[in-house]
Design a protein around this motif. Structure first.
Motif, PDB file in Angstrom:
ATOM      1  N   GLY A  34       1.172  -1.358  -0.295  1.00  0.00           N
ATOM      2  CA  GLY A  34      -0.150   0.356  -0.234  1.00  0.00           C
ATOM      3  C   GLY A  34       0.862   1.088  -0.251  1.00  0.00           C
ATOM      4  O   GLY A  34       0.796   2.222  -0.793  1.00  0.00           O
ATOM      5  N   SER A  65      -1.262  -3.915  -3.230  1.00  0.00           N
ATOM      6  CA  SER A  65      -2.115  -4.416  -2.454  1.00  0.00           C
ATOM      7  C   SER A  65      -3.382  -3.208  -2.583  1.00  0.00           C
ATOM      8  O   SER A  65      -2.819  -2.312  -3.931  1.00  0.00           O
ATOM      9  CB  SER A  65      -1.421  -3.842  -1.170  1.00  0.00           C
ATOM     10  OG  SER A  65      -0.405  -4.733  -0.317  1.00  0.00           O
ATOM     11  N   ALA A  66      -3.859  -3.119  -1.206  1.00  0.00           N
ATOM     12  CA  ALA A  66      -4.679  -1.486  -1.932  1.00  0.00           C
ATOM     13  C   ALA A  66      -4.316  -0.330  -1.436  1.00  0.00           C
ATOM     14  O   ALA A  66      -2.727  -0.467  -0.970  1.00  0.00           O
ATOM     15  CB  ALA A  66      -5.827  -1.994  -0.686  1.00  0.00           C
ATOM     16  N   GLY A  68      -2.171   2.566  -0.357  1.00  0.00           N
ATOM     17  CA  GLY A  68      -2.296   3.071   1.087  1.00  0.00           C
ATOM     18  C   GLY A  68      -2.750   2.819   2.165  1.00  0.00           C
ATOM     19  O   GLY A  68      -3.193   1.123   1.546  1.00  0.00           O
ATOM     20  N   THR A  71      -7.683  -0.185   2.675  1.00  0.00           N
ATOM     21  CA  THR A  71      -8.348  -1.896   4.105  1.00  0.00           C
ATOM     22  C   THR A  71      -8.540  -1.246   5.237  1.00  0.00           C
ATOM     23  O   THR A  71      -9.375  -1.118   5.691  1.00  0.00           O
ATOM     24  CB  THR A  71      -7.257  -2.769   4.262  1.00  0.00           C
ATOM     25  OG1 THR A  71      -6.598  -3.057   2.666  1.00  0.00           O
ATOM     26  CG2 THR A  71      -7.549  -3.870   4.476  1.00  0.00           C
TER      27      THR A  71
HETATM   28 MG    MG Z   1      -2.210  -3.147   2.332  1.00  0.00          MG
END
Ligand code: MG
Ligand code: ASP
Length: 472
Positions: A34, A65-66, A68, A71
């Protein structure tokens, strides 16, 4: 005739060149966490890293990942929705639309609008049902990665001319066990995933796949647990028989100790798979504990790199033990409960240990460190594994149980074959400073010497031990 001959030779030469470059080109999996993709600047930096990988002639598969800490924002929104009729997700929308506005991509805009509508519907659902179950939590978190691959793929295609295509993990053929917050990939999906991804790699298209989220055979969206995109990267690498995995983070690889606690901690250039696993289990928050397993099974080296400092060599995790140091790294876990369980019948208690372990298994409690004798057993549980009334009653039927709270574990990830040398130094320095060790365990993994001591002594002991093995 002569021209035809030269032409023919050239064609053969070209075919040979293509074949050689195909043989030399490496298959790699690059995972970006992130913080490596938290804004435009960072994403452009990631674009350069991917392009460089392609310019080397390699064929990368990308895992994101998402964006920043999306999540966390999603999960927090879910928690708030239990009591709040309306939860403002402006923050989450803002960071995503900020990128979307640069992409000039109508389909992307439509998808992102649709996803935010779905997120809002789920939040209303949580409020109405007054329920935020693991299943709903996983569904809600899944939007982080679903948004990130769509947006970043479009952004990089536009700004870097990267020929990428995004996929939700389930589109690639990945399937998991039927568990929420803690799912595991199923081995038998490997061939499908390999075929699917190779199809794109052979066409020089860079696949971008969601980390962390997946679906079970029953078609339910779930997640691999927090930080799970490391496991996505190593499992995908195993599927495509990759030559290496690169996990891009915001630190210079694994450190000799947590730099927040030990400011003079140093990066560790090389650790073995098993050392990395012990590090992850015993508190170093840098890797998902299960993520080393696919890499071990396929013997694929894993590079931990810093996307904020790409020139730094980072850490290589492989099966080779290249370190001459007595200790590779030190981790700590605080707020541990130490439990002494003494059999209520004194002699020849066969079956005692098995009864104790059975109770812990039934109540899904995961033990960290154990020391035992014939009639007693001492073990530690961390903050996520607290004993309840029911467990205590079951244990009390066969033993006297005593709890001691506020303990810590210091784990020395090291070569246990040289434990006498290591412990000699540790005992000397701790006894000189009047710090008492309550319990010791040399991990069966041969990579871990764990010391249990009081919380209040932990920081000082860590500094002393770190200075002994890493300073000078
Ligand atoms: Mg993450
Ligand atoms: N986005 C997920 C998390 O924050 C997965 C990951 O980053 O690995 O835990």
């Amino acid at each position: 005739m002569k021209l035809y001959f030269i032409y023919n030779k050239m064609i053969r030469y070209l075919i040979l060149l293509t074949l050689i470059s195909k043989i030399l080109s490496l298959k790699t999996v690059l995972k970006f966490g992130g913080s490596s993709i938290c804004n435009k600047l960072r994403i452009e930096n990631v674009g350069s890293i991917i392009l460089e990988e392609k310019e080397k002639g390699n064929k990368p598969v990308i895992v994101f990942s998402a964006i920043g800490d999306s999540t966390n924002l999603l999960i927090n929104a879910g928690r708030r929705a239990i009591t709040d009729n309306y939860v403002d997700i402006y923050n989450l929308k803002d960071r995503h639309y900020d990128l979307v506005s640069e992409c000039d991509d109508k389909k992307l805009e439509k998808d992102v609008n649709k996803y935010f509508k779905e997120i809002e519907n789920i939040l209303s659902g949580i409020y109405l049902l007054n329920d935020f179950s693991p299943r709903t939590k996983d569904l809600l978190s899944s939007y982080g990665e679903r948004l990130s691959v769509r947006i970043i793929s479009s952004y990089l295609n536009k700004k870097f001319n990267l020929n990428s295509r995004y996929f939700d993990s389930w589109d690639t053929g990945l399937v998991t066990t039927d568990r929420f917050e803690d799912a595991l990939y199923l081995e038998d999906c490997k061939d499908d995933v390999n075929k699917f991804l190779n199809h794109y790699l052979n066409k020089d298209i860079t696949p971008i796949v969601t980390g962390f989220i997946c679906k079970s055979k029953e078609d339910k969206i779930n997640t691999l647990g927090r930080g799970g995109s490391d496991l996505s990267a190593t499992f995908l690498a195993k599927c495509i028989e990759a030559d290496n995995v690169q996990i891009w983070k915001d630190v210079d690889g694994l450190m000799s100790a947590d730099p927040k606690k030990i400011p003079n901690a140093i990066p560790v250039p090389h650790v073995t798979y098993n050392e990395a696993r012990e590090l992850a289990y015993f508190g170093a928050k840098i890797l998902h504990p299960v993520s080393m397993i696919p890499a071990i099974q396929s013997n694929i080296p894993v590079y931990i790199k810093n996307s904020y400092n790409p020139e730094h060599i980072g850490t290589v995790i492989s099966d080779k033990n290249e370190s001459n140091n007595l200790v590779t790294a030190i981790t700590t876990k605080n707020n541990i409960t130490l439990i002494d369980i003494v059999s209520s019948r004194m002699l020849a208690q066969y079956g005692f240990l098995s009864k104790v372990f059975k109770i812990f298994e039934e109540d899904e409690l995961s033990i960290d460190v154990i020391a035992s004798s014939e009639i007693s057993i001492s073990l530690t549980l961390d903050e996520n594994n607290t004993i309840n009334e029911n467990t205590l009653n079951k244990l009390s039927e066969i033993a006297c149980v005593q709890f001691k709270k506020d303990y810590s574990i210091i784990s020395l990830i090291s070569n246990v074959e040289r434990s006498s040398d290591i412990l000699n130094k540790v005992f000397e320095i701790l006894s000189n400073n009047k710090i008492n060790i309550e319990m010791i365990s040399q991990g069966a993994s041969k990579n871990n010497i764990s010391l249990v001591l009081k919380n209040k002594d932990c920081e000082k002991a860590l500094t002393l031990i770190h200075n002994t093995f890493f300073v000078n």
